[in-house]
Design a protein around this motif. Structure first.
Motif, PDB file in Angstrom:
ATOM      1  N   UNK A   1      -3.051  20.128 -39.424  1.00 24.00           N
ATOM      2  CA  UNK A   1      -1.686  21.346 -39.754  1.00 24.00           C
ATOM      3  C   UNK A   1      -2.073  22.546 -40.507  1.00 24.00           C
TER       4      UNK A   1
ATOM      5  N   UNK B   1       0.389  23.654 -42.550  1.00 25.07           N
ATOM      6  CA  UNK B   1       1.083  23.574 -44.216  1.00 25.07           C
ATOM      7  C   UNK B   1      -0.474  23.753 -45.292  1.00 25.07           C
TER       8      UNK B   1
ATOM      9  N   UNK C   1       0.511  26.789 -46.403  1.00 30.61           N
ATOM     10  CA  UNK C   1       1.802  26.636 -47.969  1.00 30.61           C
ATOM     11  C   UNK C   1       1.363  26.261 -48.825  1.00 30.61           C
TER      12      UNK C   1
ATOM     13  N   UNK D   1      -3.577  15.453 -47.284  1.00 31.80           N
ATOM     14  CA  UNK D   1      -2.775  14.400 -46.320  1.00 31.80           C
ATOM     15  C   UNK D   1      -3.513  13.700 -46.032  1.00 31.80           C
TER      16      UNK D   1
ATOM     17  N   UNK E   1      -1.915  11.926 -42.722  1.00 34.53           N
ATOM     18  CA  UNK E   1      -2.232  11.138 -41.651  1.00 34.53           C
ATOM     19  C   UNK E   1      -2.895  12.367 -40.812  1.00 34.53           C
TER      20      UNK E   1
ATOM     21  N   UNK F   1       3.981  12.356 -45.526  1.00 34.26           N
ATOM     22  CA  UNK F   1       5.355  12.399 -45.408  1.00 34.26           C
ATOM     23  C   UNK F   1       5.389  10.770 -45.612  1.00 34.26           C
TER      24      UNK F   1
ATOM     25  N   UNK G   1       5.810  14.443 -48.436  1.00 36.27           N
ATOM     26  CA  UNK G   1       6.503  15.421 -47.888  1.00 36.27           C
ATOM     27  C   UNK G   1       7.892  15.886 -47.988  1.00 36.27           C
ATOM     28  N   UNK G   2       9.116  16.706 -47.259  1.00 39.45           N
ATOM     29  CA  UNK G   2       8.424  17.541 -47.880  1.00 39.45           C
ATOM     30  C   UNK G   2       9.185  17.669 -48.997  1.00 39.45           C
ATOM     31  N   UNK G   3       7.632  18.362 -49.529  1.00 39.65           N
ATOM     32  CA  UNK G   3       8.049  18.925 -51.212  1.00 39.65           C
ATOM     33  C   UNK G   3       8.542  20.451 -51.879  1.00 39.65           C
ATOM     34  N   UNK G   4       8.733  20.696 -52.978  1.00 38.33           N
ATOM     35  CA  UNK G   4       8.811  21.939 -53.151  1.00 38.33           C
ATOM     36  C   UNK G   4       7.784  22.132 -54.294  1.00 38.33           C
ATOM     37  N   UNK G   5       7.813  23.691 -54.481  1.00 42.51           N
ATOM     38  CA  UNK G   5       7.138  23.916 -55.435  1.00 42.51           C
ATOM     39  C   UNK G   5       6.919  23.625 -56.593  1.00 42.51           C
TER      40      UNK G   5
ATOM     41  N   UNK H   1       5.458  33.178 -41.916  1.00 41.62           N
ATOM     42  CA  UNK H   1       4.946  33.151 -43.431  1.00 41.62           C
ATOM     43  C   UNK H   1       3.734  35.118 -43.668  1.00 41.62           C
TER      44      UNK H   1
ATOM     45  N   UNK I   1       9.185  31.684 -52.395  1.00 44.33           N
ATOM     46  CA  UNK I   1       9.139  30.137 -52.458  1.00 44.33           C
ATOM     47  C   UNK I   1       9.276  28.948 -52.032  1.00 44.33           C
TER      48      UNK I   1
ATOM     49  N   UNK J   1       8.176  26.632 -48.336  1.00 41.96           N
ATOM     50  CA  UNK J   1       8.713  24.854 -49.000  1.00 41.96           C
ATOM     51  C   UNK J   1       9.505  24.856 -47.639  1.00 41.96           C
TER      52      UNK J   1
ATOM     53  N   UNK K   1       6.173  18.071 -40.901  1.00 37.79           N
ATOM     54  CA  UNK K   1       7.034  17.332 -40.264  1.00 37.79           C
ATOM     55  C   UNK K   1       7.929  17.236 -38.963  1.00 37.79           C
TER      56      UNK K   1
END
Lengths: 129, 215
Positions: A16, A19, A22, A59, A61, A90, A111-115, B104, B130, B134, B141
């Motif tokens: 993706x 992603x 990100x 990742x 998958x 995920x 996932x979902x994850x944060x900084x 973004x 940030x 996230x 997903x």
């Protein structure tokens, strides 16, 4: 342990593109700017064999080569076998974590994850920065 | 009265039959045959008659089952509903990806601007940025979840197709022709189709031109 080289080459792998963007942005916020991208395991493996990297964030998958297959290829390659390899996925069943651990994953982020999680895990892998 | 050799012969034939039709429970088969035999009153010819009657009933049952399945129009499921659902889901993935990239891009620009602000303001701005990064993870997903749903749909399509192959009546692909032959203008229900996919959508300019053509 010497300080963490903030100029290290990092390869991020995800099918993706959003992603990848990100993760690239979050790494930039942490101070890592040398980031390359691949969209599947096969492409990543090619890049890893072409030039030296100090970290892989992948990742799981993906088609045609999954992140787990990539990890196994990396660990089976004499030149790459010690490369830090972090899975961001995920897939969050315990059997996934076990399989990744058995294949030699360095760390595992769900996932979902944060900084903050990303930073903690990278510090666990690379040392404080 | 049956001899032992005959019984063995029957057992072998039963096994052969079961191996040919994997899903048949041999006990069921035995029960059916016994049921048929037990309904026979008296001599062999009456058994034949009963068996014939049972087979005829079975044939009628299968025929009406086929008609019922055909009346459910399973061809619509494979030809229309599932492909349409698949297209809608793909459009969702495309739209979320596009929107996520736009979000973004904007947030990256905001983050860039933060460098020119007083440190404490810049920090607050960066923290919010940030959080947006996230949150943008939703695209990955939801994309994975939708891909799973598409796989489920494909599976259902295959099953319905197999059902059609087995039980379908020939010449049942008339649903769309029937629908197409409705001559009156579209009703309210037919006008509510939801968002259009990019390739068959008309632009605001097209709509303005169309509106102007009425003046």
């Amino acid at each position: 342990m010497a300080g963490v080289d903030m100029d290290m080459q990092i390869l991020i792998v995800d099918d993706y593109k959003t992603m990848l963007r990100i993760i690239r942005n979050l790494l930039k916020q942490l101070g890592f700017n040398n980031v390359d991208e691949a969209t599947d395991g096969a492409q990543a493996l090619q890049k890893l064999r072409d030039k030296p990297y100090q970290l892989v964030i992948s990742d799981w998958n993906m088609e045609p080569m999954s992140g787990l297959q990539l990890l196994k290829e990396v660990r089976a390659d004499t030149k790459l076998k010690d490369l830090p390899f972090v899975m961001i996925t995920a897939e969050s069943k315990s059997e996934n974590v076990v399989a990744a651990k058995q294949a030699g994953v360095t760390n595992y982020i769900v996932k979902p994850f944060n900084a903050a999680t990303l930073k903690n895990k990278l510090q666990a892998v690379l040392g404080a920065f | 009265m049956t001899s032992e050799a005959e019984t063995n012969g029957h057992a072998q034939r039963l096994e052969a039959l079961v191996s040919r039709y994997k899903d048949i429970d041999p006990d069921d088969l035995v029960n059916i045959v016994e049921g048929i035999i037990n309904t026979a009153q008296g001599d062999l010819s009456s058994v034949n008659l009963k068996v014939y009657g049972e087979i005829e009933a079975l044939s009628r049952y299968i025929h009406s089952a086929r008609q019922e399945i055909a009346s459910l129009r399973p061809d619509e499921i494979t030809d229309e509903h599932i492909p349409a659902a698949g297209e809608e889901l793909e459009a969702i993935v495309g739209a979320t990806e596009q929107a996520t990239n736009t979000i973004m891009e904007s947030v990256e620009a905001i983050e860039q601007e933060a460098e020119n602000l007083p440190p404490e303001v810049a920090q607050r701005l960066t923290d919010s940025v940030t959080q947006v990064y996230e949150a943008c993870g939703f695209q990955d997903i939801t994309g994975q979840r939708i891909t799973k749903v598409v796989h489920c749909l494909t599976h259902i399509e295959e099953k319905v197709h197999a059902l059609l192959e087995t039980f379908g009546e020939p010449g049942e692909r008339t649903a769309r022709e029937e629908k197409a032959s409705k001559t009156s203008g579209p009703g309210d229900a037919e006008l509510m189709n939801g968002p259009q996919s990019s390739e068959d959508a008309i632009s605001q300019d097209d709509i303005d031109a169309l509106l102007a053509s009425f003046d």
